[in-house]
Design a protein around this motif. Structure first.
Motif, PDB file in Angstrom:
ATOM      1  N   GLN A   1       0.929  -1.273   0.147  1.00  0.00           N
ATOM      2  CA  GLN A   1       0.057  -0.086   0.024  1.00  0.00           C
ATOM      3  C   GLN A   1       0.824   1.238   0.084  1.00  0.00           C
ATOM      4  O   GLN A   1       0.769   2.218  -0.762  1.00  0.00           O
ATOM      5  CB  GLN A   1      -1.002   0.070   1.083  1.00  0.00           C
ATOM      6  N   ALA A   2       1.925   1.221   0.941  1.00  0.00           N
ATOM      7  CA  ALA A   2       2.923   2.483   0.890  1.00  0.00           C
ATOM      8  C   ALA A   2       3.541   2.509  -0.323  1.00  0.00           C
ATOM      9  O   ALA A   2       3.782   3.659  -0.915  1.00  0.00           O
ATOM     10  CB  ALA A   2       3.737   2.373   1.943  1.00  0.00           C
ATOM     11  N   ALA A   3       4.040   1.279  -1.004  1.00  0.00           N
ATOM     12  CA  ALA A   3       4.598   1.501  -2.464  1.00  0.00           C
ATOM     13  C   ALA A   3       3.752   2.181  -3.492  1.00  0.00           C
ATOM     14  O   ALA A   3       4.233   2.605  -4.087  1.00  0.00           O
ATOM     15  CB  ALA A   3       5.101   0.099  -2.608  1.00  0.00           C
ATOM     16  N   GLN A   4       2.369   1.538  -3.456  1.00  0.00           N
ATOM     17  CA  GLN A   4       1.535   2.200  -4.292  1.00  0.00           C
ATOM     18  C   GLN A   4       1.321   3.667  -4.211  1.00  0.00           C
ATOM     19  O   GLN A   4       1.298   4.534  -5.219  1.00  0.00           O
ATOM     20  CB  GLN A   4      -0.094   1.538  -4.302  1.00  0.00           C
ATOM     21  N   GLU A   5       1.237   4.105  -2.885  1.00  0.00           N
ATOM     22  CA  GLU A   5       1.160   5.420  -2.772  1.00  0.00           C
ATOM     23  C   GLU A   5       2.339   6.377  -3.200  1.00  0.00           C
ATOM     24  O   GLU A   5       2.360   7.553  -3.784  1.00  0.00           O
ATOM     25  CB  GLU A   5       0.970   5.975  -1.290  1.00  0.00           C
ATOM     26  N   MET A   6       3.600   5.825  -2.975  1.00  0.00           N
ATOM     27  CA  MET A   6       4.752   6.474  -3.599  1.00  0.00           C
ATOM     28  C   MET A   6       4.596   6.549  -5.243  1.00  0.00           C
ATOM     29  O   MET A   6       5.070   7.494  -5.754  1.00  0.00           O
ATOM     30  CB  MET A   6       5.945   5.706  -3.109  1.00  0.00           C
TER      31      MET A   6
ATOM     32  N   ASP B   1       6.364   7.900 -16.041  1.00  0.00           N
ATOM     33  CA  ASP B   1       5.663   7.927 -17.066  1.00  0.00           C
ATOM     34  C   ASP B   1       5.836   6.881 -18.167  1.00  0.00           C
ATOM     35  O   ASP B   1       6.672   6.624 -18.752  1.00  0.00           O
ATOM     36  CB  ASP B   1       5.829   9.401 -17.935  1.00  0.00           C
ATOM     37  N   ASP B   2       4.769   5.987 -18.226  1.00  0.00           N
ATOM     38  CA  ASP B   2       4.935   4.689 -19.145  1.00  0.00           C
ATOM     39  C   ASP B   2       5.017   5.181 -20.670  1.00  0.00           C
ATOM     40  O   ASP B   2       5.594   4.362 -21.307  1.00  0.00           O
ATOM     41  CB  ASP B   2       3.641   3.707 -18.711  1.00  0.00           C
TER      42      ASP B   2
ATOM     43  N   LEU C   1       5.079   9.664  -7.558  1.00  0.00           N
ATOM     44  CA  LEU C   1       5.948   9.763  -8.681  1.00  0.00           C
ATOM     45  C   LEU C   1       5.403  10.107  -9.998  1.00  0.00           C
ATOM     46  O   LEU C   1       5.884  10.625 -10.774  1.00  0.00           O
ATOM     47  CB  LEU C   1       7.018   8.537  -8.682  1.00  0.00           C
ATOM     48  N   VAL C   2       4.383   9.395 -10.207  1.00  0.00           N
ATOM     49  CA  VAL C   2       3.557   9.404 -11.413  1.00  0.00           C
ATOM     50  C   VAL C   2       2.998  11.049 -11.308  1.00  0.00           C
ATOM     51  O   VAL C   2       2.987  11.553 -12.691  1.00  0.00           O
ATOM     52  CB  VAL C   2       2.485   8.384 -11.803  1.00  0.00           C
ATOM     53  N   ALA C   3       2.303  11.280 -10.208  1.00  0.00           N
ATOM     54  CA  ALA C   3       1.844  12.683 -10.489  1.00  0.00           C
ATOM     55  C   ALA C   3       2.914  13.918 -10.769  1.00  0.00           C
ATOM     56  O   ALA C   3       2.537  14.885 -11.430  1.00  0.00           O
ATOM     57  CB  ALA C   3       1.003  12.876  -9.195  1.00  0.00           C
TER      58      ALA C   3
END
Length: 154
Positions: free
Chosen positions: A37-42, A53-54, A46-48
């Motif tokens: 969950q914390a990894a997904q938040e980070m 950027d894929d 980073l994406v924001a």
């Protein structure tokens, strides 16, 4: 690694080279000792902030693999799919590949392989198999192999 140090660490590595979402998520999970969950938040942060950027990653990956390593579009497409890149981003990235340069690269690869297979009775089969394994389409490969073999016969 301490939670407050992970985001700056990830920002630092993303500033040095391109990463896709799945790669950064794995790195974040490892750094956070499995806290998904914390990894997904980070990752979302980073994406924001456009560190990840894929679409940009896919374009850079396709250009590099095509020009430097001589991969064909099918191998690039498959590799990007395995990394979880969207089909739209993959298609856009593949459109950026210079098709003339890719054709020249295919010809160089096949010419070099042809020289190493001189005297082999299965040379045509092996050249086609080699080019297909590099990710080129059969129609491109067949004509290039015929062209190279006809030049060598002369």
């Amino acid at each position: 690694m301490e939670k407050e140090k992970v985001l700056p660490y990830l920002q630092n590595i993303c500033a040095k080279r391109e990463y896709c979402r799945s790669e950064i998520l794995k790195k974040a999970e490892t750094a956070l000792e499995g806290d998904r969950q914390a990894a997904q938040e980070m990752l979302d942060s980073l994406v924001a902030d456009r560190f990840v950027d894929d679409a940009r990653y896919a374009a850079a990956f396709a250009r590099e693999r095509s020009s430097l390593t001589g991969w064909g579009p099918e191998k690039i497409r498959y590799s990007l799919m395995m990394k979880g890149i969207s089909k739209a981003d993959i298609s856009a990235a593949l459109e950026q590949i210079d098709s003339d340069a890719a054709e020249v690269k295919l010809h160089k690869l096949l010419t070099a392989k042809c020289h190493s297979l001189q005297g082999d009775p299965f040379i045509k089969f092996k050249l086609i198999k080699y080019a297909l394994s590099r990710g080129y389409r059969y129609d491109e490969v067949a004509s290039a192999v015929e062209n190279i073999l006809s030049k060598n016969e002369q």
